[in-house]
Scaffold this active site. Structure first.
Site, PDB file in Angstrom:
ATOM      1  N   HIS A   1       3.500  -0.848  -7.013  1.00 48.36           N
ATOM      2  CA  HIS A   1       4.505  -0.742  -8.063  1.00 48.36           C
ATOM      3  C   HIS A   1       5.908  -1.022  -7.529  1.00 48.36           C
ATOM      4  O   HIS A   1       6.897  -0.415  -7.966  1.00 48.36           O
ATOM      5  CB  HIS A   1       4.432   0.628  -8.743  1.00 48.36           C
ATOM      6  CG  HIS A   1       5.069   0.652 -10.103  1.00 48.36           C
ATOM      7  ND1 HIS A   1       4.904  -0.366 -11.006  1.00 48.36           N
ATOM      8  CD2 HIS A   1       5.883   1.547 -10.712  1.00 48.36           C
ATOM      9  CE1 HIS A   1       5.586  -0.078 -12.099  1.00 48.36           C
ATOM     10  NE2 HIS A   1       6.193   1.069 -11.951  1.00 48.36           N
TER      11      HIS A   1
ATOM     12  N   TYR B   1       2.473   2.132 -19.878  1.00 41.26           N
ATOM     13  CA  TYR B   1       2.475   3.557 -19.526  1.00 41.26           C
ATOM     14  C   TYR B   1       1.416   4.356 -20.272  1.00 41.26           C
ATOM     15  O   TYR B   1       0.914   3.917 -21.316  1.00 41.26           O
ATOM     16  CB  TYR B   1       3.865   4.153 -19.807  1.00 41.26           C
ATOM     17  CG  TYR B   1       4.883   3.777 -18.748  1.00 41.26           C
ATOM     18  CD1 TYR B   1       5.320   4.717 -17.813  1.00 41.26           C
ATOM     19  CD2 TYR B   1       5.386   2.495 -18.648  1.00 41.26           C
ATOM     20  CE1 TYR B   1       6.238   4.387 -16.828  1.00 41.26           C
ATOM     21  CE2 TYR B   1       6.308   2.150 -17.665  1.00 41.26           C
ATOM     22  CZ  TYR B   1       6.723   3.101 -16.761  1.00 41.26           C
ATOM     23  OH  TYR B   1       7.631   2.767 -15.781  1.00 41.26           O
TER      24      TYR B   1
ATOM     25  N   GLU C   1       0.445   3.103 -15.908  1.00 40.57           N
ATOM     26  CA  GLU C   1       1.189   4.124 -15.173  1.00 40.57           C
ATOM     27  C   GLU C   1       1.066   5.455 -15.910  1.00 40.57           C
ATOM     28  O   GLU C   1       1.723   5.664 -16.932  1.00 40.57           O
ATOM     29  CB  GLU C   1       2.666   3.733 -15.096  1.00 40.57           C
ATOM     30  CG  GLU C   1       2.903   2.347 -14.552  1.00 40.57           C
ATOM     31  CD  GLU C   1       4.391   2.006 -14.514  1.00 40.57           C
ATOM     32  OE1 GLU C   1       5.198   2.864 -14.122  1.00 40.57           O
ATOM     33  OE2 GLU C   1       4.746   0.887 -14.913  1.00 40.57           O
TER      34      GLU C   1
ATOM     35  N   SER D   1      10.445   9.335  -9.957  1.00 47.05           N
ATOM     36  CA  SER D   1      11.538   8.513  -9.444  1.00 47.05           C
ATOM     37  C   SER D   1      11.730   8.845  -7.976  1.00 47.05           C
ATOM     38  O   SER D   1      11.606  10.003  -7.582  1.00 47.05           O
ATOM     39  CB  SER D   1      12.832   8.796 -10.208  1.00 47.05           C
ATOM     40  OG  SER D   1      13.913   8.152  -9.553  1.00 47.05           O
TER      41      SER D   1
ATOM     42  N   HIS E   1       7.843   6.076  -7.876  1.00 47.74           N
ATOM     43  CA  HIS E   1       8.195   4.739  -8.334  1.00 47.74           C
ATOM     44  C   HIS E   1       8.745   3.869  -7.202  1.00 47.74           C
ATOM     45  O   HIS E   1       9.445   4.375  -6.316  1.00 47.74           O
ATOM     46  CB  HIS E   1       9.245   4.823  -9.450  1.00 47.74           C
ATOM     47  CG  HIS E   1       8.711   4.393 -10.777  1.00 47.74           C
ATOM     48  ND1 HIS E   1       8.088   5.267 -11.643  1.00 47.74           N
ATOM     49  CD2 HIS E   1       8.678   3.174 -11.366  1.00 47.74           C
ATOM     50  CE1 HIS E   1       7.710   4.594 -12.712  1.00 47.74           C
ATOM     51  NE2 HIS E   1       8.048   3.333 -12.576  1.00 47.74           N
TER      52      HIS E   1
END
Ligand code: NAG
Ligand code: NAG
Ligand code: NAG
Ligand code: NAG
Ligand code: NAG
Ligand code: NAG
Ligand code: NAG
Ligand code: NAG
Ligand code: NAG
Length: 742
Positions: A151, A547, A506, A311, A260
């Protein structure tokens, strides 16, 4: 924080020992014993001796190869920003592959591929499967090959076969797709050629400071009693599958941790592997410090997991609004805005005071530390059959029953207004914000424009996608070819007590937990596995179905919910399907499950609006590879940047896969010996067109001298390829003057 901290040796000492081991006695039993003893793992000689006498149950193969597409004049993949065109190379993208076969029945095998790309893709997977199944008839097929991704948001774009992700890259980029396919097939080929008896072990450790939740307000919509079962609003476990030789020495590992690949920001234009590609490099370089990047026999895998709402920008999101009263304050929490707009809200990584590349290195290092801790301790061995199951699932109006008996359906794909709001890792544009679930009328301009971009949704789609306000009704857009996938790959891989849920999207943190737990419960309840069943989410892999949030998160419509393209029952449909397929992981079952039709091959119809390279020319009186700006004469020291500029040619003429655009050469016994390549994070290769009319360009090469670099005499070599007007491509080399490091 890490297990490593409690080991009876300091990391630096462990490093030195590791290096010594690798250099001097690689794979020698003595060394392995010493290392184990040093890390306090060796409890008794007898246990190791007995481990040694057990015949290994598996055949293991590991391989790495280069998949880097065109590093200039090509849109980058991840942020979907048409302005993010690449201008050079920080680190090459790689595919890494792991093969596990049952030694007593070698046709029973699985392949997991971890590519340094944004997401898996049906078209790439189709080509990889075709080539591998014809190279090795009867061994590799649609069922046992999983195309996973790190990713990364810093790779070359244009390789996905659906139209929507091609919008920012001016269509399909054949060179990118071809490089990914060729390199991935080569990685699997190398893994195949390295198959030999070995054993596997699995375990996890906690990595606390490498991810945060970027949509905490959506997470809070999940039921309080469910949240109360977990300490964090992110999964903090790094799971690692260790690959060992018959003598117990480590050959590599495949690890999973959700974070991520957005450490490197949207304004970067150098191709890189983001934090997981960097982690793999750091680990492999630690084990084999003298090998060139990508040329190690040890393969370190940092794969992605339920990444959806994670994140790497662990400091949180702040307003960068110079002159405004809210400048420097945290963004508004529900919509991630600054003064009601998303544009100024930027998340910060741990190295933000220095740069996003520094944040990238830190987040990579934290994953490396977690993996290293697990490689240094005794993990439970994996034992048992190798099995896989794969089907296609058409998500357009797919009906199924919830556990309570109610029939529900998923929908043709659609993206909500919150999708255009972007995330704090890469803010959106215009007046879109995250967390927009209202059905009230909005900006009349968008209402008008959206119908021109994709067909307006019919009532059944509006109702099916409720409460998502539909911005892009991609499920009804088929012109010139399908915009978003309707059919996804559903796949489970089993090795002993370990099951990989290979996911076409995701999953958010809570979505991943619900799926894992449901599958695990079914594995145990149906007797396929015992209580040691270990279930991991792997992806985004195979198809990019965007997602997957929980239904509660979907209702809030932050970016992740607005990008849950098949509607509010998407996760429940996957839970239904993946749990249903668990029965096929039973070694006794040899039948294949029912499947929907495979999706159509769109690559044959792919449109590309890219121009080819017309020609390269050197400025009057100069030659390709001539130095335009030379290195300095005075000696350099550690941490200095060495820089030179050359007469260049377009690097698209030759991707130099498995090679390099540059080397730093050291003079050793009168011989120039390459010691750095374009894939070392300390070097940068940048290309700049100086005249479109004349076809001239320049190349900048720079190197930040790392601590530990030997004093001596060095030079840069630039490897280029120039295209003539007739189309012929000729290689050339250029050298800087020599420079010294004192
Ligand atoms: C980590 O390992 C422990 C012990 O095997 C296990 O109970 C736990 O479920 C694992 N965690 C995850 C997230 O799989
Ligand atoms: C990229 O964006 C970040 C975050 O907004 C900013 O701090 C940085 O200066 C930018 N870098 C460049 C090269 O513009
Ligand atoms: C890669 O490693 C092999 C042996 O380990 C060596 O022979 C070869 O020269 C290396 N290639 C590069 C480009 O360093
Ligand atoms: C943001 O929107 C709110 C509600 O519409 C309004 O009261 C406020 O003044 C706006 N703030 C700015 C800075 O525009
Ligand atoms: C998926 O299912 C829908 C609804 O049943 C059907 O109209 C469509 O043709 C199917 N698509 C594919 C690619 O099989
Ligand atoms: C079944 O569960 C769903 C989701 O929680 C709910 O919407 C539905 O009303 C339930 N059906 C029955 C019959 O309880
Ligand atoms: C929209 O989101 C808010 C939270 O931001 C929530 O309270 C509300 O119930 C949601 N609306 C719908 C229709 O789900
Ligand atoms: C080089 O820079 C690093 C990071 O800033 C620093 O830790 C190190 O001490 C420096 N080394 C030398 C020799 O200046
Ligand atoms: C190369 O370096 C020169 C001089 O520092 C600079 O002006 C130019 O922008 C650089 N080119 C690229 C592509 O970074």
């Amino acid at each position: 924080m890490y297990i490593l901290d409690s080991l009876p040796c300091a990391p630096t000492e462990l490093d030195r020992l590791l290096h010594w081991c690798t250099n001097m006695f690689h794979r020698v039993w003595m060394c392995f014993t010493a290392l184990l003893a040093y890390t306090g793992v060796l409890e008794s000689q007898s246990r190791l001796a007995s481990a040694q006498t057990q015949p290994p149950q598996y055949l293991l193969g590991l391989g790495i190869a280069d998949i880097t597409g065109p590093v200039v004049e090509t849109n980058m993949m991840g942020y979907a920003n048409h302005a993010q065109m690449d201008t050079g190379l920080h680190m090459r993208q790689r595919s890494r592959a792991w093969i596990v076969a049952d030694a007593s029945s070698p046709a029973d095998r699985i392949v997991y591929i971890n590519a340094d790309i944004g997401m898996g893709d049906t078209g790439i997977r189709r080509s990889v499967v075709e080539q591998l199944s014809s190279l090795y008839p009867g061994l590799y097929n649609d069922g046992n090959i999983a195309l996973g991704s790190t990713h990364s948001h810093a790779g070359v774009g244009g390789y996905l076969e659906n139209l929507l992700p091609q919008l920012s890259s001016l269509g399909y980029v054949h060179e990118t797709a071809d490089a990914i396919v060729a390199g991935t097939v080569l990685a699997v080929k190398r893994a195949h050629e390295s198959l030999r008896p070995g054993s596997l072990a699995v375990g996890n450790t906690t990595v606390l400071d490498a991810n945060i939740n970027r949509s905490p307000s959506a997470y809070l919509a999940n039921p309080a009693e469910e949240r109360a079962r977990y300490e964090y609003d992110q999964d903090k476990e790094l799971t690692l599958l260790r690959f060992e030789d018959a003598d117990g020495s480590a050959r590599g590992f495949l690890s999973f941790f959700p974070v991520h690949g957005t450490s490197i920001y949207e304004n970067n234009t150098l191709i890189s592997g983001d934090n997981k590609g960097m982690a793999a490099y750091l680990y492999e370089a630690m084990v084999e410090p003298n090998a060139m990047p990508g040329n190690t026999s040890f393969v370190a895998g940092f794969a992605q997991s339920n990444v959806g709402d994670t994140s790497p920008n662990t400091e949180g999101a702040f307003c960068e609004s110079p002159g405004k009263e809210w400048d420097g304050l945290p963004c508004e929490i529900d919509h991630s805005t600054c003064g009601n707009r998303t544009q100024d809200c930027h998340a910060r990584g741990p190295g933000f005071r220095i740069s996003d590349f520094e944040s990238n290195r830190i987040i990579a290092q934290r994953q490396v530390d977690g993996a290293r801790a697990l490689m240094g301790v005794d993990l439970p061995k994996v034992a048992g059959p190798v099995k896989y199951v794969h089907t296609y699932l058409n998500m357009s109006f797919h009906e199924f029953q919830l556990p309570n008996g109610t029939t529900v359906q998923t929908c043709p794909p659609a993206l909500g207004y919150g999708f255009a709001g972007g995330t704090t890792d890469g803010p959106g544009a215009f007046d879109f914000v995250q967390g927009d679930n209202s059905s009230s009328p909005r900006n009349p301009f968008w209402e008008l424009v959206k119908g021109a971009v994709t067909p307006l949704p019919p009532a059944e789609q509006v109702e099916c996608q409720y409460p998502k306000p539909i911005l892009l009704n991609v499920g009804y857009a088929h012109s010139p070819y399908t915009w978003s996938p309707h059919v996804v790959d559903v796949q489970l891989l089993r090795v002993g007590n370990l099951v990989l849920l290979v996911m076409p999207g995701e999953l958010t943190t809570m979505a991943g937990r619900r799926l894992r737990e449901a599958v695990r419960a079914r594995l145990v309840a149906s007797g396929v596995m015992g209580d040691d069943a270990y279930v991991v989410v792997a992806g985004p892999a195979n198809t990019y179905g965007h997602y997957v949030s929980t239904r509660e998160e979907y209702a809030v419509q932050r970016y992740e919910g607005a990008s849950t393209i098949y509607g509010q029952w998407t996760l429940d449909a996957y839970i239904d399907k993946y749990t249903d397929l668990v029965q096929y992981l039973n070694p006794g079952v040899t039948s294949a499950p029912p499947t929907d039709d495979a999706p159509e091959d769109l690559t044959v119809r792919a449109i590309t609006l890219r121009n080819g390279v017309i020609q390269d020319r050197a400025p009057f009186g100069k030659h390709f590879g001539d130095v335009l700006e030379d290195v300095a004469a005075a000696p350099y020291r550690v941490n200095d940047t060495v820089y030179a500029r050359f007469v260049g040619a377009n690097p698209r003429n030759n991707l130099r896969l498995e090679e390099t655009f540059l080397t730093v050469d050291q003079l050793v016994n009168g011989q120039w010996t390459p010691v750095r390549s374009d894939s070392h994070p300390s070097t940068r290769f940048e290309w700049l067109r100086t005249s479109t009319t004349f076809g001239t360009s320049a190349v900048n090469i720079s190197w930040v001298i790392e601590d530990g670099t030997a004093p001596g005499t060095y030079r840069f070599t630039y490897f280029g390829d120039a295209k003539s007007l007739t189309g012929s491509i000729k290689s050339f080399e250029g050298h800087s003057s020599i420079f010294t490091i004192s």
